[in-house]
Enzyme design. Structure first.
Site, short mmCIF file in Angstrom:
data_model
loop_
_atom_site.label_atom_id
_atom_site.label_comp_id
_atom_site.label_asym_id
_atom_site.label_seq_id
_atom_site.Cartn_x
_atom_site.Cartn_y
_atom_site.Cartn_z
N SER A 107 0.66 -1.08 -0.06
CA SER A 107 -0.03 0.13 -0.43
C SER A 107 1.25 1.79 0.19
O SER A 107 -0.35 2.22 -0.03
CB SER A 107 -1.25 -0.01 1.02
N LYS A 123 0.19 3.57 -2.77
CA LYS A 123 -1.18 4.75 -2.22
C LYS A 123 -0.29 6.31 -2.48
O LYS A 123 -0.99 6.97 -2.63
CB LYS A 123 -1.83 4.45 -1.44
N SER A 167 -5.70 3.49 4.04
CA SER A 167 -4.94 2.82 3.01
C SER A 167 -6.13 1.96 2.77
O SER A 167 -5.81 0.55 2.22
CB SER A 167 -4.39 1.73 4.68
N LYS A 182 3.60 6.87 4.65
CA LYS A 182 2.28 5.97 4.68
C LYS A 182 2.70 4.04 5.09
O LYS A 182 4.12 3.46 4.20
CB LYS A 182 1.94 5.59 2.61
#
Length: 378
Positions: free
Chosen positions: A61, A64, A116, A223
């Site tokens: 993720s 992202k 997320s 992130k």
């Protein structure tokens, strides 16, 4: 040498120079659990610590980050998105979108970065790119622009549904460095709790980045990521005094502590050293007249104490004849070296002759006027 030939020579020299920052070898005092890791100083892009930085791996993720910056740069953050059925039913982590729901793109980006949401990623992609395929094309184009040479994206979320979806610790540091130049991204990335009205109820999201919310007081954003095939992935940022850092770990069993260890190493071992002060270059004076060469901003670079003696500067400039014919503008570069490694190239400018004359005339008139009035000229 003509002016055009001079510019061509500068171009060739620029291409031949090493563009990537000179980086120290992996330091045994920085133990990390990650298979790949990078610590980068944000302003200069210098890599301060690395472990297999160019090894291609799945990234989960942290993908992202790119989805978010593309949404922000689209200029559509205040537009309303109608959630498709396919986006709402995307597998994995979710902000629980429902088919037909209407939600601001801005709120989707917060849900993407803080929680997320894979459903948020798909809804963003469909709205910004026009289709999933269109958005993936945008992702790979942006990756090329940033210089992510060992990266391919196939979806906006980082799910392992496609084999051709991978990157490296170094490339992800480049992406984060690019994204952190955007004020809106910095704000979203560094938000601990986000609250807003979502159709029929209030929504409150807490950031999953525990380094930011509880574990490290110097953390400013980042992130998280995880899939079974990628393992734990993490990109974070941290600031202490005048140092801004980016840390990346891929497939790390102890990523929070990996990042803290890298940050503490960077903050304690490196100093932002002033290499060149802004203004006139005192050691480079090709003319006897009042025209001078100068740089616009002071140049700082992260250095270990033992590296101070290894720093030197070489100037790549047009010939004095070509410079004399110019009214102003860029005339070359100051190239900063650590030992034999070129690490920064700084534009060098020449003052405008006409402006110098005008400034001199203005100064004489002021002196005449204020001198008669008995004032002191600063």
């Amino acid at each position: 040498m003509s002016f055009l030939k001079g510019l061509f020579v500068i171009f060739i020299i620029s291409v031949m120079l090493i563009l990537t920052a000179f980086s120290p070898k992996e330091d045994p005092d920085v133990p990390v659990s990650a298979s790949s890791a990078v610590l980068m100083e944000q302003k200069t892009g210098r890599v301060l610590f690395e472990k297999k930085p160019h090894e291609v791996r799945r990234i989960a993720s942290i993908t992202k980050i790119l989805t978010a910056i593309l949404a922000i740069e689209s200029g559509k953050m205040d537009e309303t998105v109608k959630v498709s059925r396919s986006a709402a039913y995307e597998e994995g982590s979710s902000i629980y979108l429902v088919p037909g729901e209407k939600i601001k793109l801005r709120d989707l980006v917060y849900g993407l970065m803080l929680r997320s949401g894979n459903d948020a990623a798909d809804a963003i992609a469909e709205h910004v790119g026009g289709s999933m395929e269109g958005f993936v094309f945008m992702m790979n184009q942006k990756a090329k622009e940033i210089g992510m040479r060992n990266t391919t994206f196939s979806n906006p979320s980082g799910l392992d549904s496609h084999e051709e979806h991978y990157s490296t610790a170094y490339d992800m540091a480049l992406l984060m460095r690019y994204a952190m130049h955007n004020e809106t991204f910095r704000t979203i990335s560094g938000t601990k709790i986000y609250s807003f009205e979502r159709e029929e109820h209030s929504q409150h999201w807490k950031n999953k980045n525990r380094l930011l919310t509880e574990k490290y007081k110097y953390a400013t954003g980042g992130k998280t990521g995880y899939t079974k095939r990628a393992g734990r992935t993490l990109v974070t940022t941290a600031t202490k005094k005048d140092k801004d850092m980016i840390a990346v770990t891929l497939n790390a069993s102890d990523d929070w502590n990996d990042h803290i260890s890298m940050y503490e190493y960077g903050f304690s071992h490196f100093k932002m050293k002033k290499i060149l002060p802004e203004g006139p270059l005192k050691d480079v004076r090709p003319f006897k007249d009042k025209r001078t060469l100068y740089i616009e901003d002071s140049v700082y670079y992260p250095l270990m104490k033992e590296e101070y003696k290894d720093v030197h500067i070489r100037y790549k400039l047009l010939s004095p004849k070509d410079m004399r014919e110019m009214k102003g503008g860029e005339v070359g570069r100051a190239v900063i070296f650590i030992q034999d490694h070129a690490v920064r190239k700084i534009p060098v400018y020449i003052t405008e002759e006409e402006q110098q004359e005008k400034m001199s005339l203005t100064k004489r008139l002021k002196a005449l006027f204020f001198g008669q009035a008995g004032a002191i000229i600063p």
